[in-house]
Design a protein around this motif. Sequence first.
Motif, PDB file in Angstrom:
ATOM      1  N   VAL A 142       0.953  -1.114  -0.088  1.00  0.00           N
ATOM      2  CA  VAL A 142       0.000  -0.128   0.104  1.00  0.00           C
ATOM      3  C   VAL A 142       0.815   1.277  -0.019  1.00  0.00           C
ATOM      4  O   VAL A 142       0.704   2.161  -0.700  1.00  0.00           O
ATOM      5  CB  VAL A 142      -0.805   0.080   1.231  1.00  0.00           C
ATOM      6  N   TRP A 143       2.000   1.318   0.826  1.00  0.00           N
ATOM      7  CA  TRP A 143       2.971   2.450   0.791  1.00  0.00           C
ATOM      8  C   TRP A 143       3.454   2.626  -0.532  1.00  0.00           C
ATOM      9  O   TRP A 143       3.439   3.739  -0.940  1.00  0.00           O
ATOM     10  CB  TRP A 143       3.817   2.166   1.916  1.00  0.00           C
ATOM     11  N   ILE A 144       3.990   1.716  -1.116  1.00  0.00           N
ATOM     12  CA  ILE A 144       4.727   1.803  -2.350  1.00  0.00           C
ATOM     13  C   ILE A 144       3.729   2.240  -3.711  1.00  0.00           C
ATOM     14  O   ILE A 144       4.058   2.979  -4.441  1.00  0.00           O
ATOM     15  CB  ILE A 144       5.466   0.378  -2.992  1.00  0.00           C
ATOM     16  N   VAL A 145       2.625   1.589  -3.629  1.00  0.00           N
ATOM     17  CA  VAL A 145       1.527   1.928  -4.578  1.00  0.00           C
ATOM     18  C   VAL A 145       1.182   3.449  -4.381  1.00  0.00           C
ATOM     19  O   VAL A 145       1.213   4.552  -5.224  1.00  0.00           O
ATOM     20  CB  VAL A 145       0.422   1.316  -4.298  1.00  0.00           C
ATOM     21  N   GLN A 146       1.181   4.000  -3.039  1.00  0.00           N
ATOM     22  CA  GLN A 146       0.877   5.282  -2.830  1.00  0.00           C
ATOM     23  C   GLN A 146       1.754   6.329  -3.118  1.00  0.00           C
ATOM     24  O   GLN A 146       1.716   7.566  -3.782  1.00  0.00           O
ATOM     25  CB  GLN A 146       0.135   5.648  -1.465  1.00  0.00           C
TER      26      GLN A 146
END
Length: 134
Positions: A49-53
């Motif tokens: 989720v962090w990398i996608v955001q």
Amino acid sequence: MPESTSNALRLADPLAPVRYLDVILIVLAAPFVVLLELPVLGYAVGAAVWIVQRVLEAALEHSARRSDVRRAIGVKVGSMIGRTWLIGIGILAVGLAAEREDGFTAAIVCLAAYTVHLATTLILRPLERNTEQA
């Protein structure tokens, strides 16, 4: 040196490793999570989720830079709200679908990554303004 090479060197970001230090640290911490037998699902979801955001942030920042001021402000505000919801829904989903420890681990991963991202942004902001003025 050919012109295309000099253009590529001029466009390359020498501060990219510092700018994406949060993502680098998330990837480097993965083996330790497995070795310490921490909730791997929560870590994987939090990291994903962090990398996608962060990818969304970079893409929308690039889009905002190429547009007029009003549209850029709208894109940035909408991006911040949307990315926050993305992280929150990801943490909630893993916490409800799996164990509570997985949700907690995902939240800790995102919190730690946000802390590093905020610190690097505050450090790099004056450097970015100096290069824009030059």
